[in-house]
Enzyme design. Sequence first.
Site, mmCIF file in Angstrom:
data_model
loop_
_atom_site.group_PDB
_atom_site.id
_atom_site.type_symbol
_atom_site.label_atom_id
_atom_site.label_comp_id
_atom_site.label_asym_id
_atom_site.label_seq_id
_atom_site.Cartn_x
_atom_site.Cartn_y
_atom_site.Cartn_z
ATOM 1 N N ARG A 34 36.898 47.637 71.573
ATOM 2 C CA ARG A 34 35.669 47.247 70.864
ATOM 3 C C ARG A 34 34.436 47.349 71.760
ATOM 4 O O ARG A 34 33.476 46.596 71.588
ATOM 5 C CB ARG A 34 35.780 45.836 70.291
ATOM 6 C CG ARG A 34 36.773 45.711 69.146
ATOM 7 C CD ARG A 34 36.633 44.354 68.458
ATOM 8 N NE ARG A 34 37.779 44.101 67.588
ATOM 9 C CZ ARG A 34 38.310 42.903 67.357
ATOM 10 N NH1 ARG A 34 37.805 41.841 67.957
ATOM 11 N NH2 ARG A 34 39.323 42.770 66.548
ATOM 12 N N ARG A 38 29.270 44.363 68.810
ATOM 13 C CA ARG A 38 28.151 43.449 68.574
ATOM 14 C C ARG A 38 27.605 42.772 69.820
ATOM 15 O O ARG A 38 26.519 42.207 69.783
ATOM 16 C CB ARG A 38 28.583 42.372 67.563
ATOM 17 C CG ARG A 38 28.743 42.902 66.155
ATOM 18 C CD ARG A 38 29.215 41.818 65.217
ATOM 19 N NE ARG A 38 30.602 41.436 65.474
ATOM 20 C CZ ARG A 38 31.196 40.382 64.915
ATOM 21 N NH1 ARG A 38 30.503 39.582 64.104
ATOM 22 N NH2 ARG A 38 32.461 40.115 65.172
ATOM 23 N N ARG A 47 22.915 49.061 64.235
ATOM 24 C CA ARG A 47 23.507 48.411 63.053
ATOM 25 C C ARG A 47 22.432 47.989 62.071
ATOM 26 O O ARG A 47 22.595 48.130 60.844
ATOM 27 C CB ARG A 47 24.314 47.213 63.525
ATOM 28 C CG ARG A 47 24.791 46.250 62.466
ATOM 29 C CD ARG A 47 25.977 46.815 61.698
ATOM 30 N NE ARG A 47 26.659 45.766 60.979
ATOM 31 C CZ ARG A 47 26.183 45.127 59.908
ATOM 32 N NH1 ARG A 47 25.003 45.443 59.428
ATOM 33 N NH2 ARG A 47 26.902 44.186 59.307
ATOM 34 N N ASP A 84 36.635 52.128 61.854
ATOM 35 C CA ASP A 84 37.456 50.954 61.545
ATOM 36 C C ASP A 84 38.826 51.425 61.103
ATOM 37 O O ASP A 84 38.950 52.468 60.439
ATOM 38 C CB ASP A 84 36.816 50.106 60.450
ATOM 39 C CG ASP A 84 37.495 48.754 60.318
ATOM 40 O OD1 ASP A 84 37.107 47.814 61.042
ATOM 41 O OD2 ASP A 84 38.452 48.654 59.512
ATOM 42 N N TYR A 158 47.092 44.711 55.654
ATOM 43 C CA TYR A 158 45.795 44.686 54.973
ATOM 44 C C TYR A 158 45.932 45.128 53.524
ATOM 45 O O TYR A 158 45.302 44.565 52.622
ATOM 46 C CB TYR A 158 44.790 45.565 55.708
ATOM 47 C CG TYR A 158 44.256 44.940 56.970
ATOM 48 C CD1 TYR A 158 43.241 43.980 56.920
ATOM 49 C CD2 TYR A 158 44.761 45.292 58.216
ATOM 50 C CE1 TYR A 158 42.756 43.395 58.073
ATOM 51 C CE2 TYR A 158 44.281 44.715 59.382
ATOM 52 C CZ TYR A 158 43.278 43.761 59.298
ATOM 53 O OH TYR A 158 42.799 43.173 60.447
#
Length: 364
Positions: A34, A38, A47, A84, A158
């Site tokens: 990652r 963020r 973003r 993703d 998922y």
Amino acid sequence: MACEMTEPLNNQANRFLQACAGAKVDTTPIWIMRQAGRYLPDYQRTRARAGDFLTLCKTPELACEVTVQPVERLGVDAAILFSDILIPLEAMGLPLAFTEEGPKVRPVRSGEEIEALRVPEAAECGFVMEAVRLCRRELAGRVPLIGFAGAPFTMLTYAVEGQTGKQFVATKKLLFAAPEQAHLLLDKITETVIAYLRGQVAAGAQALQLFDSWVGVLGVEDFVTFAAPYVRRVLTALRPLGVPLIYFANGGAALLEEVGKLPADVFALDWRLPIGLGRQRLGIGGPGDRRAVQGNLDPMVLFGPVPELERRVRAILADAPPRGHVFNLGHGILPETPVPHVQALVEMVHRLGAAVPRDGRDPA
């Protein structure tokens, strides 16, 4: 077929690929799960321009921008494509959204719903492949580009839960009450992942990581039944592409003896076991064994003082093999992580890793 881009690799680019092959390196390479995320102000600005996470994933120019940002700001030894793991599920026919609570997928529970799912071609995720091509062009041989996908079992969770699982009740009901339906779903996901990753390599990805984020909820018998055969199929199908194959079994300390039987080149370890013990349980280290390990600093250590961070880095490097080690976190970096601490981590690994004796013998 692998992409024909042949820009010369500099010393830094060779470092990661050589370590994945268990070969001699000038210093320990590092990248961070990652790393395009963020915690970086650069990412936050991009973003904001995208407006939402899924648009960022689906806009190749913006996905390329955030992929390259940590290479320029941190000096890591590999870039990992910004995307993703759930993107292929949408192409299979499951509507996908990202909310404040996390990802949401229309769940499949019945045999009819599973039968209705498609196995899409890689071209149906063309925006991902275009992002790979743009990243290769932008990186221009500075460091390699890692492509990735979710492993079949994790993708199943998922698809069945419809979101990030907690107790995985719906998943385990499917596995134990309707195993034939579970295997059908795993089969479709496996074929999708193979096509998706082949497409990434054809577009220019130079290594691939398979993320099994939730496989740690399985016991050994169920890993052998519902996870390992499908991971093996993916890795075996991708082997002719000639790129390093990395498998990450998050939370899988109890599974490592079985994980080590899989045909990966690199096994990523979380922080729950010392890296030396993880290698031992994987069965890595015999004469001529060039399989590598990746990891495994606890991401939370990055919140502590820099001297303690350096102590932890030294301990991991001392426990890791002199060859066949890619430094990484034991899971993805957290959004609140101080950027100066991440920069310090990269500097430490390069500085301290250069002092690791590399005497030409096979790693023990």
